[in-house]
Design a protein around this motif. Structure first.
Motif, PDB file in Angstrom:
ATOM      1  N   THR A 206      42.933  40.552  42.724  1.00  0.00           N
ATOM      2  CA  THR A 206      42.570  39.173  43.007  1.00  0.00           C
ATOM      3  C   THR A 206      42.108  38.462  41.739  1.00  0.00           C
ATOM      4  OG1 THR A 206      41.899  39.793  45.249  1.00  0.00           O
ATOM      5  CG2 THR A 206      41.087  37.687  44.399  1.00  0.00           C
TER       6      THR A 206
ATOM      7  N   THR B 288      39.929  36.135  39.524  1.00  0.00           N
ATOM      8  CA  THR B 288      38.511  35.778  39.569  1.00  0.00           C
ATOM      9  C   THR B 288      38.229  34.687  38.543  1.00  0.00           C
ATOM     10  OG1 THR B 288      38.007  37.553  37.999  1.00  0.00           O
ATOM     11  CG2 THR B 288      37.779  38.072  40.338  1.00  0.00           C
ATOM     12  N   ASP B 289      37.036  34.055  38.643  1.00  0.00           N
ATOM     13  CA  ASP B 289      36.640  33.024  37.689  1.00  0.00           C
ATOM     14  C   ASP B 289      36.471  33.589  36.285  1.00  0.00           C
ATOM     15  OD1 ASP B 289      36.485  31.014  39.700  1.00  0.00           O
ATOM     16  OD2 ASP B 289      34.520  31.792  40.301  1.00  0.00           O
TER      17      ASP B 289
ATOM     18  N   ASP C  35      36.071  37.822  34.251  1.00  0.00           N
ATOM     19  CA  ASP C  35      36.166  39.265  34.501  1.00  0.00           C
ATOM     20  C   ASP C  35      34.789  39.917  34.549  1.00  0.00           C
ATOM     21  OD1 ASP C  35      39.003  39.369  34.578  1.00  0.00           O
ATOM     22  OD2 ASP C  35      39.038  39.229  32.394  1.00  0.00           O
TER      23      ASP C  35
ATOM     24  N   GLY D 249      35.636  42.986  43.682  1.00  0.00           N
ATOM     25  CA  GLY D 249      34.758  42.362  42.712  1.00  0.00           C
ATOM     26  C   GLY D 249      33.423  41.943  43.291  1.00  0.00           C
TER      27      GLY D 249
ATOM     28  N   ARG E  21      30.552  38.363  43.820  1.00  0.00           N
ATOM     29  CA  ARG E  21      30.249  36.940  43.721  1.00  0.00           C
ATOM     30  C   ARG E  21      28.845  36.829  43.144  1.00  0.00           C
ATOM     31  NH1 ARG E  21      30.827  35.451  48.658  1.00  0.00           N
ATOM     32  NH2 ARG E  21      32.949  34.605  48.453  1.00  0.00           N
TER      33      ARG E  21
ATOM     34  N   THR F 252      33.006  34.216  40.684  1.00  0.00           N
ATOM     35  CA  THR F 252      33.577  35.505  41.066  1.00  0.00           C
ATOM     36  C   THR F 252      33.950  36.269  39.802  1.00  0.00           C
ATOM     37  OG1 THR F 252      35.777  34.511  41.281  1.00  0.00           O
ATOM     38  CG2 THR F 252      34.439  34.685  43.283  1.00  0.00           C
ATOM     39  N   ALA F 253      33.772  37.584  39.853  1.00  0.00           N
ATOM     40  CA  ALA F 253      34.030  38.440  38.697  1.00  0.00           C
ATOM     41  C   ALA F 253      34.371  39.838  39.167  1.00  0.00           C
ATOM     42  CB  ALA F 253      32.810  38.472  37.775  1.00  0.00           C
ATOM     43  N   GLN F 254      34.919  40.620  38.258  1.00  0.00           N
ATOM     44  CA  GLN F 254      35.147  42.026  38.575  1.00  0.00           C
ATOM     45  C   GLN F 254      33.837  42.813  38.565  1.00  0.00           C
ATOM     46  OE1 GLN F 254      38.281  44.068  36.371  1.00  0.00           O
ATOM     47  NE2 GLN F 254      39.219  42.103  35.833  1.00  0.00           N
TER      48      GLN F 254
ATOM     49  N   SER G 269      40.120  47.986  37.833  1.00  0.00           N
ATOM     50  CA  SER G 269      39.053  46.999  37.748  1.00  0.00           C
ATOM     51  C   SER G 269      37.870  47.596  36.999  1.00  0.00           C
ATOM     52  CB  SER G 269      38.609  46.569  39.158  1.00  0.00           C
ATOM     53  OG  SER G 269      37.406  45.819  39.096  1.00  0.00           O
TER      54      SER G 269
END
Length: 426
Positions: free
Chosen positions: A2, A4-5, A7, A150, A152, A165-167, A338
């Motif tokens: 997915t 994300t914003d 990583d 990931g 939030r 959002t990030a891993q 990830s």
């Protein structure tokens, strides 16, 4: 995977967080990194020159930490204001035992260095300007929610809160991490019932690049050479362990009386104490987190383990841990995994665990051994210090501990790093 914003979100842009961001920018440049820092930093408005302050707080850097900064291409900049430690003298006040370490005996230019925290921060920020690392400051991470792929991360800036959002989230906001507690990590704390008083002092005699570790019946004290990278000066960084009662009494004294009290405890190896700067202090506690990782989040630096400063190993241990984490992130990216996968973070924990356990035990045992005043134990300490000074193998082991070398090294080589061929003593 997915989208994300970003990583990786690093909560905390101090020495640990900024070093991690720089290492990832150099070693894994494909990772998108966002640093969230509560202090109002402005990476694009740095001073043109650095003017050291007498009262600047400093950090002891082991030789092994220099090697890491060389790999990251930072040492050439950082060394301009890093005072070398060429000799270490360890003694027990009122006893005959002592041991001495000399960099030349180990084929090194120095056993370690002392650098102002602000200077280190400026060097990191200048180096980060040439990377793609994103900064949000002043802001703070206030919460984190696991997602299917990931995390939030809730970031608050002023009155506004937004979600990223990030891993993975890395918590690097220090030993009094509020985020660590918010996320429910369990800590174990041993209170030493003491405070560390931190100040810069001047002495009549030059330090000649000597560091002194002096154990007393009231607790250990250290004097580290400070002030110049090339000329042996008269300024040293003091770390003085005091009980809570003595601390309050000492802080109420005028500076001349503080110097006299320090003279009584340390002695005359550097002549008369002529000046003491602003005194800062903090309570001494050994804090560890048994499980510093979980899916999508990892604790690093003092957020994961805070040590007694007696051996000067806190930041050096943290730095080695950061490089181990970078190594695992690099491998994860290469394998298409990830960076927040639990398997990735547990490999980091496993590889770093032996180092931090040994370092914690080393630091804590010094406090327990030298904190005993019974005559048989005092004699045993004297014999141990003399033995270290006379037995090459024991002295070499102690020196390698002090220099932060001899253990496992993370494989973080990259094309832009400044390489150095290891010597036989590395």
């Amino acid at each position: 995977m997915t989208r994300t914003d970003t990583d990786l979100v690093i909560a905390g842009g101090g020495l640990a967080g900024a070093t991690l961001a720089l290492a990832l920018a150099k070693v894994v440049p494909s990772l998108r990194v966002t640093v969230v820092e509560a202090f109002p930093l402005s990476p694009d408005a740095l001073p043109e020159s650095y003017q050291p302050s007498y009262d600047a707080r400093s950090t002891a850097l082991a030789w092994g930490s220099r090697l890491i900064f060389e790999q990251l291409g930072l040492w050439s900049r950082l060394s301009a204001h890093a005072t070398p430690i060429e000799h270490i003298h360890v003694s027990d006040r009122g006893r005959f035992g002592a041991t001495r370490l000399h960099a030349a005996e180990h084929g090194q230019a120095a056993l370690g260095y002392v650098a102002d925290n602000r200077w280190m921060g400026l060097c990191l920020m200048r180096e980060l300007l040439d990377t793609g690392v994103q900064w949000e400051a002043p802001a703070e991470v206030v919460d984190m929610t696991p997602l299917a792929e990931g995390v939030r991360v809730s970031v608050r800036s002023g009155e506004a809160t937004r979600e990223l959002t990030a891993q993975c989230l890395v918590v690097a906001d220090g030993g009094r991490s509020g985020l660590r507690d918010t996320l429910g990590f369990q800590t174990r704390t041993h209170d030493y019932g003491q405070h560390a008083l931190i100040a810069n002092v001047s002495t009549a005699d030059s330090h000649r690049f000597h560091a002194f570790e002096r154990f007393t019946d009231a607790g250990p004290m250290a004097l580290l050479p400070h002030g110049s990278a090339s000329r042996p000066g008269h300024q040293s960084a003091l770390v003085w362990t005091l009980t809570n009662e003595v601390l309050d009494e000492l802080l109420a004294l005028p500076d001349d009386d503080k110097c006299r009290r320090l003279q009584e405890r340390f002695g005359w190896r550097l002549g008369r104490f002529t000046r003491i700067g602003a005194c800062n202090h903090y309570p001494l506690k050994l804090t560890t987190v048994d499980e510093p990782v979980r899916t999508g989040v990892a604790l690093v630096g003092n957020a994961a383990h805070a040590l007694h400063p007696v051996a000067g190993q806190g930041f050096n241990l943290a730095l080695r841990g950061l490089m181990t984490l970078v190594e695992q992130f690099r491998l994860a990216v290469a394998q298409g995994a990830s960076i927040g996968d639990l398997a990735v973070l547990r490999r980091y924990q496993t590889l770093h665990q032996q180092d931090w356990q040994q370092t914690v035990q080393f630091s804590d045992s010094l406090i327990r051994i030298f904190g005993q005043s019974l005559p048989p134990l005092a004699l045993a300490r004297d014999a141990g210090l003399v033995g270290l000074d006379l037995v090459p193998g024991a002295k070499r082991w102690f020196a390698r501990k002090a220099m932060g070398i001899g253990g496992r090294r993370a494989m973080i080589d990259h094309p832009s790093a400044t390489h150095r061929e290891p010597t036989n003593h590395d």
